[in-house]
Design a protein around this motif. Sequence first.
Motif, PDB file in Angstrom:
ATOM      1  N   PHE A  14      11.834   9.962   6.881  1.00  0.00           N
ATOM      2  CA  PHE A  14      10.577  10.707   6.801  1.00  0.00           C
ATOM      3  C   PHE A  14       9.417   9.720   6.661  1.00  0.00           C
ATOM      4  O   PHE A  14       8.874   9.543   5.572  1.00  0.00           O
ATOM      5  N   PRO A  15       9.060   9.060   7.760  1.00  0.00           N
ATOM      6  CA  PRO A  15       7.942   8.104   7.676  1.00  0.00           C
ATOM      7  C   PRO A  15       6.665   8.794   7.243  1.00  0.00           C
ATOM      8  O   PRO A  15       6.343   9.881   7.722  1.00  0.00           O
ATOM      9  N   CYS A  16       5.964   8.162   6.325  1.00  0.00           N
ATOM     10  CA  CYS A  16       4.755   8.766   5.779  1.00  0.00           C
ATOM     11  C   CYS A  16       3.516   8.035   6.273  1.00  0.00           C
ATOM     12  O   CYS A  16       2.703   8.597   6.993  1.00  0.00           O
ATOM     13  N   ASN A  17       3.357   6.775   5.914  1.00  0.00           N
ATOM     14  CA  ASN A  17       2.199   5.993   6.351  1.00  0.00           C
ATOM     15  C   ASN A  17       2.616   5.055   7.476  1.00  0.00           C
ATOM     16  O   ASN A  17       3.573   4.292   7.330  1.00  0.00           O
ATOM     17  N   VAL A  18       1.866   5.118   8.584  1.00  0.00           N
ATOM     18  CA  VAL A  18       2.266   4.407   9.804  1.00  0.00           C
ATOM     19  C   VAL A  18       1.039   3.792  10.461  1.00  0.00           C
ATOM     20  O   VAL A  18      -0.027   4.418  10.509  1.00  0.00           O
ATOM     21  N   ILE A  19       1.181   2.561  10.969  1.00  0.00           N
ATOM     22  CA  ILE A  19       0.225   2.003  11.921  1.00  0.00           C
ATOM     23  C   ILE A  19       0.933   1.945  13.272  1.00  0.00           C
ATOM     24  O   ILE A  19       2.025   1.385  13.382  1.00  0.00           O
TER      25      ILE A  19
END
Length: 322
Positions: free
Chosen positions: A181-186
């Motif tokens: 569950f990726p939350c913060n992504v660039i």
Amino acid sequence: MSPNFKLQCHFVLIFLTALRGESRYLELREAADYEPFLLFSANLKRELAGEQPYRRALRCLDMLSLQGQFTFTADRPQLHCAAFFISEPEEFITIHYDLVSIDCQGGDFLKVFDGWILKGEKFPSSQDHPLPTSERYIDFCESGLSRRSIRSSQNVAMIFFRVHEPGNGFTLTIKTDPNLFPCNVISQTPNGKFTLVVPHQHRNCSFSIIYPVVIKISDLTLGHLNGLQLKKSSAGCEGIGDFVELLGGTGLDPSKMMPLADLCYPFHGPAQMKVGCDNTVVRMVSSGKHINRVTFEYRQLEPYELENPNGNSIGEFCLSGL
């Protein structure tokens, strides 16, 4: 060599030149006092295996998007160094120290930061990261090899280092692990599609696209409104507690960016907007009581679209910085 790779190298050279021209000390909490987006305004693509071997030397300023073993050896005093790591959105990054030979007593340091920091701005922001800022820094000179492996909380991490004595340095191994569950992504690329899901967690999640883009939100599900007809809150979306906001700006920190739109009612079907900013962020705020989901697509704006904005477009306050 592809044109995109050549363009990326060109911007890296500009960035290196700017960094070497700095005369003052690179403060850790400021990270850098140079223009941050010189490095990222080119197409940031995953490094090709044919271009970058599994093992290679680490430069004083570097960008890595491959797993592998990397060694830095100082050929002269290197005082202002940083390496940025980025993986796929659905991955964590693990930094493992294989060998470290630096003089902590003599002023050398090697520090990991959980996220990225540029020109004093952090990603994820302090509001969105699960740890307080002080705990996002891991100092080798304080912890030694007792913390030999350090895992990031998202798909980006970085190190700061300073090495005075020629011949000293370190070797580290970069690995990635799945993040369900990726939350913060660039985003590594200027074009793509992503679904951000926050399942019963009280947290804020930001998806950052460091390009001017047209963004199309195709599906928004907010658990507190599924099948219900609720009266709009006088406090707007923030008064409801679960919502998505679209942000734009010229820096890295979402908390310092301009709010462009709030979405706090579910819908199915495309909602499209052009954002002529250096950085565009889709940010989901969740109360933890529901399962929230947003699906969106994005593509980099063409030069003619930036020169002649029309339709549903927000960018007047950003275009001057492009």
